[in-house]
Design a protein around this motif. Structure first.
Motif, PDB file in Angstrom:
ATOM      1  N   MET A   1     -24.563  19.892  -7.170  1.00 54.38           N
ATOM      2  CA  MET A   1     -25.227  18.649  -7.582  1.00 54.38           C
ATOM      3  C   MET A   1     -26.290  18.308  -6.554  1.00 54.38           C
ATOM      4  O   MET A   1     -26.063  18.390  -5.357  1.00 54.38           O
ATOM      5  CB  MET A   1     -24.198  17.509  -7.680  1.00 54.38           C
ATOM      6  N   GLN A   2     -27.469  17.940  -7.008  1.00 52.27           N
ATOM      7  CA  GLN A   2     -28.541  17.531  -6.123  1.00 52.27           C
ATOM      8  C   GLN A   2     -29.062  16.178  -6.553  1.00 52.27           C
ATOM      9  O   GLN A   2     -28.938  15.786  -7.705  1.00 52.27           O
ATOM     10  CB  GLN A   2     -29.694  18.539  -6.151  1.00 52.27           C
ATOM     11  N   ALA A   3     -29.628  15.469  -5.611  1.00 52.51           N
ATOM     12  CA  ALA A   3     -30.231  14.163  -5.912  1.00 52.51           C
ATOM     13  C   ALA A   3     -31.628  14.134  -5.326  1.00 52.51           C
ATOM     14  O   ALA A   3     -31.872  14.635  -4.239  1.00 52.51           O
ATOM     15  CB  ALA A   3     -29.387  13.032  -5.332  1.00 52.51           C
ATOM     16  N   PHE A   4     -32.568  13.570  -6.051  1.00 53.08           N
ATOM     17  CA  PHE A   4     -33.957  13.479  -5.618  1.00 53.08           C
ATOM     18  C   PHE A   4     -34.384  12.018  -5.654  1.00 53.08           C
ATOM     19  O   PHE A   4     -34.254  11.360  -6.683  1.00 53.08           O
ATOM     20  CB  PHE A   4     -34.874  14.291  -6.536  1.00 53.08           C
ATOM     21  N   ALA A   5     -34.854  11.483  -4.564  1.00 54.09           N
ATOM     22  CA  ALA A   5     -35.354  10.114  -4.527  1.00 54.09           C
ATOM     23  C   ALA A   5     -36.845  10.142  -4.803  1.00 54.09           C
ATOM     24  O   ALA A   5     -37.591  10.901  -4.190  1.00 54.09           O
ATOM     25  CB  ALA A   5     -35.082   9.478  -3.164  1.00 54.09           C
ATOM     26  N   LEU A   6     -37.317   9.311  -5.711  1.00 52.57           N
ATOM     27  CA  LEU A   6     -38.732   9.286  -6.083  1.00 52.57           C
ATOM     28  C   LEU A   6     -39.422   8.110  -5.395  1.00 52.57           C
ATOM     29  O   LEU A   6     -38.905   7.490  -4.467  1.00 52.57           O
ATOM     30  CB  LEU A   6     -38.851   9.212  -7.599  1.00 52.57           C
TER      31      LEU A   6
ATOM     32  N   ASP B   1     -27.031   6.236 -15.371  1.00 50.44           N
ATOM     33  CA  ASP B   1     -27.684   5.065 -15.966  1.00 50.44           C
ATOM     34  C   ASP B   1     -28.627   5.463 -17.092  1.00 50.44           C
ATOM     35  O   ASP B   1     -28.815   4.681 -18.031  1.00 50.44           O
ATOM     36  CB  ASP B   1     -28.462   4.295 -14.892  1.00 50.44           C
ATOM     37  N   MET B   2     -29.228   6.669 -17.014  1.00 49.28           N
ATOM     38  CA  MET B   2     -30.148   7.066 -18.078  1.00 49.28           C
ATOM     39  C   MET B   2     -30.334   8.578 -18.069  1.00 49.28           C
ATOM     40  O   MET B   2     -30.026   9.257 -17.093  1.00 49.28           O
ATOM     41  CB  MET B   2     -31.496   6.339 -17.935  1.00 49.28           C
ATOM     42  N   LEU B   3     -30.838   9.075 -19.203  1.00 52.54           N
ATOM     43  CA  LEU B   3     -31.258  10.464 -19.355  1.00 52.54           C
ATOM     44  C   LEU B   3     -32.721  10.438 -19.795  1.00 52.54           C
ATOM     45  O   LEU B   3     -33.100   9.635 -20.647  1.00 52.54           O
ATOM     46  CB  LEU B   3     -30.405  11.186 -20.396  1.00 52.54           C
ATOM     47  N   PRO B   4     -33.558  11.347 -19.251  1.00 55.43           N
ATOM     48  CA  PRO B   4     -34.996  11.252 -19.538  1.00 55.43           C
ATOM     49  C   PRO B   4     -35.417  11.828 -20.875  1.00 55.43           C
ATOM     50  O   PRO B   4     -36.509  11.534 -21.348  1.00 55.43           O
ATOM     51  CB  PRO B   4     -35.617  12.043 -18.383  1.00 55.43           C
TER      52      PRO B   4
ATOM     53  N   VAL C   1     -29.437   5.867 -11.452  1.00 61.70           N
ATOM     54  CA  VAL C   1     -28.975   7.259 -11.440  1.00 61.70           C
ATOM     55  C   VAL C   1     -29.371   7.922 -12.757  1.00 61.70           C
ATOM     56  O   VAL C   1     -28.999   7.451 -13.835  1.00 61.70           O
ATOM     57  CB  VAL C   1     -27.446   7.328 -11.249  1.00 61.70           C
ATOM     58  N   VAL C   2     -30.136   9.018 -12.642  1.00 59.84           N
ATOM     59  CA  VAL C   2     -30.686   9.709 -13.813  1.00 59.84           C
ATOM     60  C   VAL C   2     -30.127  11.133 -13.850  1.00 59.84           C
ATOM     61  O   VAL C   2     -30.069  11.809 -12.818  1.00 59.84           O
ATOM     62  CB  VAL C   2     -32.228   9.752 -13.763  1.00 59.84           C
TER      63      VAL C   2
ATOM     64  N   GLY D   1     -41.124   0.522  -9.173  1.00 61.54           N
ATOM     65  CA  GLY D   1     -40.540   0.361  -7.853  1.00 61.54           C
ATOM     66  C   GLY D   1     -39.086   0.769  -7.788  1.00 61.54           C
ATOM     67  O   GLY D   1     -38.444   0.624  -6.748  1.00 61.54           O
ATOM     68  N   LEU D   2     -38.529   1.270  -8.886  1.00 56.09           N
ATOM     69  CA  LEU D   2     -37.134   1.708  -8.889  1.00 56.09           C
ATOM     70  C   LEU D   2     -36.980   3.013  -8.107  1.00 56.09           C
ATOM     71  O   LEU D   2     -37.871   3.862  -8.114  1.00 56.09           O
ATOM     72  CB  LEU D   2     -36.644   1.919 -10.323  1.00 56.09           C
ATOM     73  N   ASP D   3     -35.846   3.149  -7.439  1.00 56.61           N
ATOM     74  CA  ASP D   3     -35.506   4.400  -6.763  1.00 56.61           C
ATOM     75  C   ASP D   3     -34.657   5.213  -7.722  1.00 56.61           C
ATOM     76  O   ASP D   3     -33.494   4.913  -7.953  1.00 56.61           O
ATOM     77  CB  ASP D   3     -34.724   4.082  -5.481  1.00 56.61           C
ATOM     78  N   LEU D   4     -35.244   6.231  -8.330  1.00 56.15           N
ATOM     79  CA  LEU D   4     -34.563   7.036  -9.344  1.00 56.15           C
ATOM     80  C   LEU D   4     -33.896   8.234  -8.674  1.00 56.15           C
ATOM     81  O   LEU D   4     -34.568   9.135  -8.170  1.00 56.15           O
ATOM     82  CB  LEU D   4     -35.553   7.506 -10.419  1.00 56.15           C
ATOM     83  N   LYS D   5     -32.566   8.235  -8.661  1.00 54.85           N
ATOM     84  CA  LYS D   5     -31.801   9.340  -8.092  1.00 54.85           C
ATOM     85  C   LYS D   5     -31.497  10.353  -9.191  1.00 54.85           C
ATOM     86  O   LYS D   5     -30.778  10.046 -10.142  1.00 54.85           O
ATOM     87  CB  LYS D   5     -30.489   8.823  -7.483  1.00 54.85           C
ATOM     88  N   ILE D   6     -32.045  11.534  -9.069  1.00 53.15           N
ATOM     89  CA  ILE D   6     -31.895  12.546 -10.106  1.00 53.15           C
ATOM     90  C   ILE D   6     -30.675  13.414  -9.789  1.00 53.15           C
ATOM     91  O   ILE D   6     -30.637  14.086  -8.761  1.00 53.15           O
ATOM     92  CB  ILE D   6     -33.152  13.435 -10.222  1.00 53.15           C
ATOM     93  N   VAL D   7     -29.687  13.393 -10.669  1.00 52.97           N
ATOM     94  CA  VAL D   7     -28.456  14.162 -10.482  1.00 52.97           C
ATOM     95  C   VAL D   7     -28.521  15.389 -11.380  1.00 52.97           C
ATOM     96  O   VAL D   7     -28.732  15.280 -12.589  1.00 52.97           O
ATOM     97  CB  VAL D   7     -27.218  13.309 -10.833  1.00 52.97           C
ATOM     98  N   THR D   8     -28.369  16.570 -10.795  1.00 54.68           N
ATOM     99  CA  THR D   8     -28.407  17.817 -11.570  1.00 54.68           C
ATOM    100  C   THR D   8     -27.111  18.590 -11.353  1.00 54.68           C
ATOM    101  O   THR D   8     -26.223  18.155 -10.621  1.00 54.68           O
ATOM    102  CB  THR D   8     -29.605  18.681 -11.144  1.00 54.68           C
ATOM    103  N   GLY D   9     -27.024  19.741 -11.999  1.00 56.01           N
ATOM    104  CA  GLY D   9     -25.845  20.584 -11.838  1.00 56.01           C
ATOM    105  C   GLY D   9     -24.863  20.491 -12.981  1.00 56.01           C
ATOM    106  O   GLY D   9     -23.765  21.035 -12.906  1.00 56.01           O
ATOM    107  N   HIS D  10     -25.232  19.800 -14.065  1.00 53.14           N
ATOM    108  CA  HIS D  10     -24.314  19.610 -15.188  1.00 53.14           C
ATOM    109  C   HIS D  10     -24.962  20.108 -16.475  1.00 53.14           C
ATOM    110  O   HIS D  10     -26.180  20.043 -16.642  1.00 53.14           O
ATOM    111  CB  HIS D  10     -23.948  18.133 -15.347  1.00 53.14           C
ATOM    112  N   SER D  11     -24.128  20.564 -17.407  1.00 48.03           N
ATOM    113  CA  SER D  11     -24.629  20.985 -18.720  1.00 48.03           C
ATOM    114  C   SER D  11     -24.994  19.762 -19.540  1.00 48.03           C
ATOM    115  O   SER D  11     -24.628  18.628 -19.197  1.00 48.03           O
ATOM    116  CB  SER D  11     -23.560  21.803 -19.456  1.00 48.03           C
TER     117      SER D  11
END
Length: 1011
Positions: free
Chosen positions: A1-6, A89-92, A31-32, A65-75
């Motif tokens: 799992m990785q997270a990316f701050a934008l 919180d959302m999916l793009p 959390v996206v 101005g939101l800090d979008l944390k991108i969570v990956t590693g899942h199907s």
């Protein structure tokens, strides 16, 4: 799992409402979920999150101005589930469907994906999905078109694989006939992996081609903020993003979409409507039709687009003609009418949208007629018209030499042409081509393709429904011309016969020659083929039998529980939907009874799954005997059953049926010479009293069932609103348990146990406590039962045992000389295996003897078939065995006498009213007498006063614990607590023993006599 701050900067050009500003201040981190493998739209490459979705999210972060944390590693299925559970919180990127629209909050579409079927070079026989019937399509798991293909084209074999690249590879290696993929994805893989040998076969137009951003249901303000940010991204910015990831501006522009701008007033009107109804002609294929109740044709795609953009389900109401559609629309049976001809503008009560469909007129005649380029070339004959769809009045004025006859439908017109009643039928070109091909009308043909002004179709609404009319017009205007073209081509296939006007004699001569040649050839071939035909007929009969068997097997696989033969969940949902519609029509109620067997897991774990399976079949048979033929019994899985009761009017009927079921199920079962006893807990939810939604009805019945289980089983509960809160609380605790680290989440506290003979603390009872950082302190009574159900109790129990060993050693180091620590053991811990060996192994690791740990079991565990064996193993290992809360459960002298026990604990409920309640006096004294006669020691729980202490001491109770001495304290405080209690007891003068004193009944004489 990785997270990316934008980005964390904000664009002040957007005007935020006060509510939105407050949301942005309170929710700085969102959390996206990012997909792993959907290039170039949304994917991870070499550990870096990339794609179109990434760029859109960066732009949203910049604007909000939101800090979008991108969570990956899942199907993709895992991401959907995480969004449902609130872990994201959302999916793009998400395709629209009615089910997803109910579960999540979707933005308006911002991308549109085109799908193509690709096959190997040289396979040029594929022109439509029908050509793939009986063939195999490779498609990634979780891909949105899977559900549509399964529903509309079940004849296609779907081969689900892990990714789009895997799907392409299956076709390249010959393991699949074709792959269904979006054009952007195929272009990406072709370029990156140099894929050769595949070529596009045909485009596939799905109603789900548009992509939305999805927000979890609990964050409506986040959806508003995201939508405002998306609206602020202009077209050139969007093209730039798409061009960067597709490498082509042409493809970039085809992927962009625009949506109708629905005003607040229009949105409020739509939200007030649970659904809309559209009038639709069921027999105008391919323009519009109904097939098995499902809309088909060009209009069906437009209705899907309207439903998705308006976010309101659209039902259909069949009408036989346009006049019938007008009547239904004005009477309120429909909210809108499709395929409205432009001559309907004459009605002031109806408003027409701009045209969404334009079609040419066509003339159908007998095959012997010549081709007509204009209606004015027709002879003075009778021409049939589609009722109301063609402007008869205008045609009559322009062509007075023709007689026009309005017909009910196209099939009637074809029959009249064959019978010679009319010369021809005037209809629309696609309809003419479709009916001729469908009916294989060899004697008829299309004899004219005629361009006229009366060939535009609109969507009609009532002029009074201003908001609906405006919203529909906006949606239609927002549909790109390319999409309209795709929809039209998807459904239209036209064949026009243009024949030379030969003389009748020549035509007859040629026809006779052909007929004579055919007769001669057929005569010579007939004998040779007769045996072949008979063999083929025999083979066909065999194939039909096999198909029937396969169809029956497929039906059972889809709708039948394989163990019991009952309906499964899929079948139940179909029956529930029909039951709800019938109840609405007849103004009746339906009930869902959610049944769960009590103590079934013990049967499975102790006797084996083969016994459990036989028991489930017997349970199903007993329940079925008690139901009517109109009711449905379903096995949901495991030991859960659903009873669907239809057509009743009295509130008490479901409870009466439930009580009969419980009574029948509690009768003993004889399986493989074993006598087995189980019970059942039943929850009841009613339609329409509790809810109008079928899925929610099942959920409510499930909540009521859990409430019934809390009453020790064999109970019935109706659903009430408090149960939803309790169910939500239970789910929250279950999720917290699953995600908790035992070592950091739980702590042990210890309560002193006093030896009344020695007047000092001699033991301690270890009690578990859970302090959750968000939920606060959760009592054991609330979480232990849940931990048992989800299988965590063995792990928690082993942790408690090990920590108790370490606590004993700590007490000894602090000079606190107690004999043992009592540990509570759940019956579920015994199911994991030889518990004596497990505990002995822990003792060896902790360098401790078994005499220092006392095992406390519940009274209910004594009834288990394996209890005697397990308890003897514990005794042989050196443990002291104690029965906790004695007298509150299933006390049995035969069990007490037979089982290897050392200590019995008198439950606090029999102590709290001593020495003033004569019944508690009698019960406690009886338990003490039983203990002493059988050689057991007794512990009294819940001592809170000196009077209780003195009473029990005089009755020779060996041990006591309770708040009178001390509440449970943590391990660090326990040594000091013991010293304090011992000092208190050193000055206390215990009364002389008076165990044989008679019980004094202080009640009036009349009450004593009545006893």
């Amino acid at each position: 799992m990785q997270a990316f701050a934008l980005h964390d900067s904000v664009d002040s050009s957007i005007h935020w409402t006060p509510e939105q500003q407050q949301f942005l201040q309170q929710h700085d981190t969102i959390v996206v979920g990012g997909e792993m493998d959907w290039p170039p739209l949304d994917y991870v490459e070499n550990g870096v999150y990339k794609g179109v979705a990434r760029d859109y999210l960066e732009e949203i972060a910049r604007l909000t101005g939101l800090d979008l944390k991108i969570v990956t590693g899942h199907s993709w299925p895992e991401l959907m589930a995480m969004l449902s559970r609130g872990e994201l919180d959302m999916l793009p990127m998400m395709y629209w469907s009615e089910q997803r629209a109910k579960a999540f909050l979707l933005s308006r579409p911002y991308l549109s994906v085109r799908h193509y079927v690709f096959s190997r070079n040289g396979n040029n026989q594929l022109e439509s999905l029908r050509d793939l019937h009986g063939k195999t399509i490779a498609i990634p798991k979780g891909y949105a078109p899977i559900e549509i293909l399964q529903t509309e084209h079940p004849e296609i074999n779907l081969q689900e694989v892990n990714s789009e690249l895997d799907a392409i590879d299956r076709v390249m290696t010959g393991h699949a006939d074709a792959v269904l993929i979006n054009t952007a994805g195929f272009a990406y893989y072709s370029q990156k992996h140099n894929i050769l040998g595949l070529e596009p076969a045909f485009p596939v137009q799905f109603a789900i081609s548009d992509l939305h951003m999805a927000v979890r249901k609990e964050l409506p303000l986040l959806r508003e903020v995201v939508q405002r940010a998306l609206d602020s991204i202009d077209n050139e910015q969007a093209v730039g993003i798409m061009r960067r990831w597709t490498g082509s501006e042409i493809m970039a522009r085809t992927l962009l979409t625009r949506d109708a701008e629905i005003t607040q007033a229009e949105r409020e009107f739509l939200e007030s409507k649970a659904s809309l109804t559209a009038c639709l002609n069921p027999k105008l294929m391919p323009l519009e039709a109904l097939q098995q109740g499902v809309p088909k044709g060009i209009t069906s795609d437009y209705l899907a687009i309207l439903s998705r953009n308006l976010q309101v389900p659209i039902n259909v109401h069949p009408v036989s003609s346009w006049p019938a559609a007008e009547t239904a629309l004005l009477s309120g049976q429909c909210d809108l009418a499709t395929l409205a001809p432009n001559h309907s503008k004459e009605s002031r009560a109806i408003r027409l949208s701009p045209p969404y469909l334009t079609e040419k007129l066509a003339l159908i005649t007998r095959r012997s007629e010549r081709f007509f380029a204009r209606l004015s070339e027709l002879p003075p004959e009778t021409i049939g018209l589609e009722n109301g769809y063609i402007d008869r009045k205008t045609l009559g004025k322009e062509l007075p030499f023709l007689e026009f006859q309005e017909l009910e439908n196209t099939d009637q017109g074809l029959q009249k042409i064959r019978n010679g009643e009319i010369f021809g039928l005037l209809t629309y070109l696609p309809v003419a081509s479709y009916v001729l091909q469908k009916n294989n009308a060899g004697s008829l043909k299309i004899s004219g393709s005629l361009s006229r002004s009366a060939n535009e179709f609109s969507i009609a609404t009532r002029s009074s429904d201003v908001a609906l009319t405006s919203a529909i017009e906006k949606v239609l205007a927002a549909i790109p011309q390319s999409k309209k073209h795709d929809i039209h081509n998807k459904w239209i296939a036209v064949t026009i016969h243009r024949e030379t006007d030969y003389s009748i004699v020549l035509q007859i001569a040629i026809a006779l020659l052909i007929i004579l040649s055919i007769v001669q050839w057929r005569y010579s071939e007939l004998r040779r083929h007769r045996e072949t035909i008979e063999a083929k007929n025999t083979e066909l009969q065999q194939i039909n039998r096999q198909l029937a068997e396969q169809t029956d097997a497929a039906w059972k696989m889809a709708y039948q529980d394989q163990l019991t033969g009952l309906a499964n969940r899929a079948k139940l949902m179909l029956e529930l939907d029909k039951a709800i519609k019938l109840a609405d029509r007849n103004k009746e109620q339906i009930a869902v009874l959610f049944l769960d067997l009590d103590r079934f897991k013990y049967v499975n774990d102790t006797l084996g799954h083969h016994i459990g399976d036989q028991l489930l079949c017997e349970v199903a048979s007993r329940i079925q005997e008690l139901l009517r033929t109109t009711d449905t019994l379903c096995r949901m899985g495991g030991d859960e059953f659903i009873v669907l009761l239809q057509s009743f009017s009295e509130y008490y009927v479901p409870q009466r049926v439930a009580q009969r079921i419980i009574t029948r199920l509690t009768e003993p079962y004889l399986i493989d010479t074993l006598e087995i006893a189980v019970g059942a807990s039943i929850g009841i939810a009613l339609y329409p009293d509790d809810t109008l939604d079928g899925n929610t009805l099942l959920k409510y019945a499930d909540s009521a069932m859990y409430s019934a289980k809390e009453d020790d089983g064999s109970s019935i509960r109706y659903y009430h609103t408090d149960l939803s809160q309790r169910s939500a609380r239970r789910m929250t605790i279950e999720n917290a348990l699953r995600n908790s680290d035992i070592n950091s989440s739980f702590v042990l506290v210890f309560q002193p146990i006093v030896d009344l003979r020695a007047a000092r603390v001699i033991k301690a009872e270890a009690l578990i406590r859970w302090h959750h950082p968000e939920l606060g302190t959760i009592p054991p009574d609330e979480f232990i039962g849940i931990a048992e159900e989800i299988g965590l109790i063995p792990e928690i129990g082993d942790w408690v045992f090990r920590q108790s060993c370490r606590a004993y050693q700590f007490f000894a180091q602090q000079g606190c000389a107690i004999e043992s620590v009592a540990v509570n053991v759940s019956g579920r811990q015994f199911l994991k295996g030889n518990i004596a060996e497990r505990f002995t192994s822990i003792l060896r690791q902790e360098h401790l003897s078994a005499r220092h740990i006392e095992i406390e079991i519940t009274e209910g565990y004594m009834l288990e078939q394996t209890s005697e064996v397990n308890l003897r193993q514990l005794r042989e290992a050196g443990f002291t065995v104690c029965v906790d809360d004695f007298g509150t459960g299933y006390s049995s002298l035969s069990y007490i006498k037979r089982l290897p026990l050392d200590v019995i604990k008198i439950d606090r409920s029999f102590v709290q009213n001593l020495p003033h309640d004569n019944e508690d006096i009698a019960i406690s004294q009886a338990i003490l007498s039983l203990c002493h006669s059988l050689g057991y020691q007794a512990v009294a729980e819940g001592i809170e006063s000196q009077e209780q202490l003195e009473f029990l001491a005089t009755r020779r109770c060996e041990y006591a614990q309770g708040y009178y001495f001390s509440p449970a304290v943590n391990a660090e405080e326990f040594p000091a607590t013991c010293r304090s209690v011992n000092r208190k007891l050193a000055h206390y003068q215990f009364p002389e023993e008076a165990a044989n004193e008679p019980i004094i009944d202080s009640r009036p004489a009349s009450a004593q006599q009545s006893r």
